[in-house]
Design a protein around this motif. Structure first.
Motif, PDB file in Angstrom:
ATOM      1  N   LEU A 102       0.823  -1.201   0.000  1.00 31.89           N
ATOM      2  CA  LEU A 102       0.000   0.000   0.000  1.00 31.89           C
ATOM      3  C   LEU A 102       0.866   1.264   0.000  1.00 31.89           C
ATOM      4  CD1 LEU A 102      -2.956   0.887   0.237  1.00 31.89           C
ATOM      5  CD2 LEU A 102      -2.716   0.797   2.726  1.00 31.89           C
ATOM      6  N   HIS A 103       1.911   1.216   0.799  1.00 30.98           N
ATOM      7  CA  HIS A 103       2.800   2.378   0.916  1.00 30.98           C
ATOM      8  C   HIS A 103       3.321   2.800  -0.464  1.00 30.98           C
ATOM      9  CE1 HIS A 103       5.985   4.975   2.440  1.00 30.98           C
ATOM     10  NE2 HIS A 103       6.841   4.314   1.669  1.00 30.98           N
ATOM     11  N   HIS A 104       3.783   1.820  -1.217  1.00 28.01           N
ATOM     12  CA  HIS A 104       4.363   2.138  -2.534  1.00 28.01           C
ATOM     13  C   HIS A 104       3.288   2.610  -3.516  1.00 28.01           C
ATOM     14  CE1 HIS A 104       8.332   0.839  -1.416  1.00 28.01           C
ATOM     15  NE2 HIS A 104       7.826  -0.243  -0.879  1.00 28.01           N
ATOM     16  N   LEU A 105       2.144   1.948  -3.481  1.00 27.70           N
ATOM     17  CA  LEU A 105       1.078   2.344  -4.411  1.00 27.70           C
ATOM     18  C   LEU A 105       0.551   3.748  -4.098  1.00 27.70           C
ATOM     19  CD1 LEU A 105      -0.987  -0.973  -4.800  1.00 27.70           C
ATOM     20  CD2 LEU A 105       0.607   0.033  -6.427  1.00 27.70           C
ATOM     21  N   SER A 128      -5.662   4.932 -13.223  1.00 25.71           N
ATOM     22  CA  SER A 128      -5.037   3.611 -13.190  1.00 25.71           C
ATOM     23  C   SER A 128      -4.282   3.405 -11.874  1.00 25.71           C
ATOM     24  CB  SER A 128      -4.099   3.485 -14.392  1.00 25.71           C
ATOM     25  OG  SER A 128      -3.256   2.395 -14.224  1.00 25.71           O
ATOM     26  N   ALA A 129      -3.556   4.448 -11.442  1.00 28.45           N
ATOM     27  CA  ALA A 129      -2.795   4.333 -10.183  1.00 28.45           C
ATOM     28  C   ALA A 129      -3.750   4.113  -9.006  1.00 28.45           C
ATOM     29  CB  ALA A 129      -1.974   5.600  -9.965  1.00 28.45           C
ATOM     30  N   ILE A 130      -4.879   4.812  -9.011  1.00 32.20           N
ATOM     31  CA  ILE A 130      -5.843   4.659  -7.906  1.00 32.20           C
ATOM     32  C   ILE A 130      -6.521   3.294  -7.986  1.00 32.20           C
ATOM     33  CG2 ILE A 130      -7.949   5.600  -6.857  1.00 32.20           C
ATOM     34  CD1 ILE A 130      -7.014   8.376  -7.904  1.00 32.20           C
ATOM     35  N   ASP A 131      -6.776   2.860  -9.201  1.00 34.57           N
ATOM     36  CA  ASP A 131      -7.438   1.566  -9.349  1.00 34.57           C
ATOM     37  C   ASP A 131      -6.561   0.422  -8.836  1.00 34.57           C
ATOM     38  OD1 ASP A 131      -9.888   0.357 -10.158  1.00 34.57           O
ATOM     39  OD2 ASP A 131      -8.692  -0.712 -11.672  1.00 34.57           O
TER      40      ASP A 131
END
Lengths: 320, 378
Positions: A102-105, A128-131
């Motif tokens: 989660l941290h990296h995303l 896309s990043a949020i998805d």
């Protein structure tokens, strides 16, 4: 009656029990209210202020003592605590991996959301990043749900000898109450105790009034958040499914104090990540009453939500 | 330069009684933004501010105001500073170090104490004050007959107010435990941080040395005592998580060296390390210039820097910028990170003292042991 149809009031923090008293006055209870203060853990029984506040509006109360009952259970049923601790260990490992990912995303998503170039449209990359974060949340939620179910199959909590006795007592008490009041506190503890003792299964068709951690435990999805921890801001994380009394709202108690609401990127990311829910800012004025399919807010100051644009908006469908 | 509050309101020929009147109703040292005016009233040949701020001359001579017996010296400090000092008053050629008679604030330590002045932005943390009785953990004394040392050792064990035998607790081992209790109010800090859910309830073992400078300077017997005697004894007495993931070791000054050396000698025993103003002297080349008690420390630190291994996963390091050890501690942080150790390093405008170490405990403990605040919504 299905618990999802139960009369329901969600409140924000209760430093003076002001909104709780407002709701109780309107209900004019003739029977005592059942109290759940297990979220206060070892201070569960230090409920004198709450009891006095109820008395002020003519309401009697009886504390179900769920934390104390669990302590008795653990003393009488060592296997239960052993298995629950083993489950806790597995959850902790799983959660560590989830938090690392989660941290990296989240870091990547924040960077992309902050990127500005008048000539380039980054909206597809942002989405896309949020998805990817939503996918991770779903995977984690599913894995955790499976793990909890597996342990529950091994434990068969409702049928355990000492649990049965407590459940019977609680069911008897609940038959005579006019409302159920669930305080804030440690959310996982509230959720676990509600499940162990099957409180909602035995509750007659009476109003439920819950605040802060109590309201989170009743939701279908529980999300932890805090931007001002002494060790620095935390990454909002999914705990696991709650009691599922409602599916459209994510209660965020004291979000005005815990979240950096002026940081539009953080607010936007939160709201977009949990776009299936209305992310409700539950402040000290908040009184949300469920009426049918929608929420009725008793005052405008207490009916805000995080907006997809990073600003605060009024809750949808919340008339006031 | 004479501070204006003196020149405007005190006559250079003022009598003792007039100086007394001037002093009354004012607090000294006088703090005005970054300017701190130290003051003394009395007969003397010479008066100086004596302090331990690395980088400033250790002797700051005070000036006499006109013909009076009022002495002063102004120093500019960053406003979040906390400064410990004494006054050196010379009579008949003999200098005596005294507490500042005009300042009631004293910071106590194993050597007695010092006067202390707070910068305008400094506040004593409210999480270091005593909690009401129902919220206080208890401190029990545990005796250990040590085979390693061949004597009896006493350890104070902090047990949180909400202790339950069915729960499992993390263990924090503290060097110089008695001093941490006495001078850093460690038990009060723990009570507060636990009550605020900023750290989880912990079992804290406060060990005490018999011969500190020997035992804490990378002594193999000390490490053995901690890991092979103290931890098993604690695990038999308390419901502890019996794994590295549940253990942290901590200390200040030489206690920091003892913490690092113990974790290094017994890798995978501790998940985390909390060190404050560690005496981590090392040399890149040649001899060190500190006192001979540092010989084994330098030897250890040089060896640690050559062969660090991976003794733990997380480290919190703090140091005051007014300490000579700031260079060594600043160096340690990137070195730890290069080993893959999650490291948080914090500096403060303070010196090598117990209240500095107290003031950093919240950040250190909550970073190493995040509490249930995250999960608690009142």
């Amino acid at each position: 009656m299905n618990a999802e149809d139960q009369p329901l009031f969600l409140l924000g923090p209760q430093p003076e029990y002001a909104t709780l008293k407002t709701v109780l006055k309107s209900l004019n209870l003739r029977q005592p209210a059942a109290l759940i203060t297990c979220g206060w853990e070892t201070e569960e029984n230090e409920d004198a202020e709450l009891v006095n506040a109820l008395r002020e509006v003519g309401a009697k109360s009886i504390n179900l003592g769920l934390f104390t009952r669990t302590e008795q259970l653990f003393a009488n049923d060592p296997e239960l605590i052993q298995v629950l601790q083993a489950r806790q260990d597995e959850i902790r490992h799983m959660r560590e991996v989830y938090k690392d990912r989660l941290h990296h995303l989240l870091k990547a998503a924040r960077q992309i959301l902050r990127r500005k170039d008048p000539l380039v449209d980054f909206s597809a990359e942002q989405e896309s990043a949020i998805d990817m974060i939503r996918q991770l949340d779903r995977q984690y939620d599913a894995r955790l749900g499976q793990l909890v179910d597996d342990y529950e199959n091994r434990l068969n909590t409702p049928q355990r000898h000492f649990v049965v006795a407590h459940r019977r007592e609680i069911a008897d008490i609940l038959q005579g109450v006019g409302a159920l009041i669930i305080s804030g506190g440690h959310v996982a503890i509230i959720l676990n105790r509600l499940k162990i003792f099957g409180v909602l299964e035995y509750l007659p068709q009476v109003p439920i009034i819950a605040w802060s951690g109590g309201s989170m435990a009743l939701a279908s999805q529980i999300v932890f958040f805090h931007d001002s921890l002494p060790q620095g801001p935390g990454n909002p994380e999914v705990l696991r499914a709650g009691m599922g009394l409602f599916h459209d709202l994510l209660p965020l108690p004291a979000a005005d104090a815990r979240l950096k609401l002026q940081d539009r990127i953080r607010v936007q990311l939160f709201a977009r990540r949990f776009q299936d829910f209305q992310c409700a800012v539950m402040n000290e004025q908040t009184i949300l009453e469920r009426r049918g399919e929608s929420w009725h807010s008793w005052n405008a100051a207490g009916s805000l939500k995080l907006g997809l644009d990073g600003r605060l908006h009024n809750l949808e469908g919340a008339s006031s | 330069m004479i501070p204006s509050f003196i020149s405007a309101e005190l006559n250079p020929n003022a009598s003792n009684a007039e100086v007394e009147r001037f002093i009354q109703g004012r607090s000294f040292p006088h703090v005005d933004g970054p300017d701190v005016t130290f003051a003394y009233h009395g007969q003397a040949e010479h008066v100086a501010v004596r302090h331990w701020i690395y980088g400033l001359p250790a002797h700051l001579p005070m000036e006499r105001f006109g013909e009076t017996n009022f002495w002063y010296h102004v120093v500019e400090f960053p406003e979040s500073s906390r400064i410990e000092y004494k006054l050196g008053v010379t009579h008949h050629g003999h200098e005596e170090w005294i507490f500042d008679p005009l300042n009631p604030q004293i910071a106590y330590d194993p050597f007695g104490g010092n006067s202390v002045v707070y910068g305008s932005d400094y506040q004593v943390p409210d999480w270091s004050f005593q909690m009401p009785p129902g919220r206080q953990g208890r401190v029990e004394k545990l005796a250990i007959d040590s085979q390693v040392f061949g004597d009896r050792r006493f350890v104070q064990v902090y047990i949180p107010a909400s202790f339950r035998t069915y729960r499992r607790y993390r263990l924090l081992i503290v060097h110089d435990g008695e001093d941490y209790l006495k001078y850093s109010q460690l038990n009060h800090v723990l009570d507060n941080l636990i009550a605020r859910s900023e750290i989880p309830p912990l079992i804290v073992a406060m060990s005490n040395p018999h011969d500190r400078l020997i035992e804490y300077a990378n002594c193999p017997r000390h490490a053995r005592h901690i890991v092979e005697e103290l931890i098993p004894e604690l695990e038999s007495c308390f419901p502890l998580i019996k794994a590295a993931s549940g253990r942290c070791i901590m200390g200040a000054s030489f206690g920091g060296v003892a913490s690092l050396a113990t974790a290094w000698r017994y890798p995978e025993t501790f998940e985390s390390l909390l060190v404050q103003s560690g005496s981590f002297a090392f040399t890149d080349i040649g001899e060190h210039s500190r006192s001979p008690v540092f010989d084994p420390v330098v030897e250890f630190m040089n060896e640690f820097r050559r062969n660090p291994g991976q003794p733990f996963k997380k480290a919190y390091i703090s140091c005051g910028v007014y300490e000579s050890l700031i260079y060594e501690n600043r160096s340690l942080a990137p070195f730890m990170r290069s080993l893959g150790v999650k490291t948080k390093f914090e500096e403060s405008y303070d010196g090598h003292n117990w209240e500095n170490w107290r003031d950093r405990l919240r950040n250190g403990l909550s970073w190493l042991f995040p509490g249930p605040l995250w999960e608690t919504y009142l």
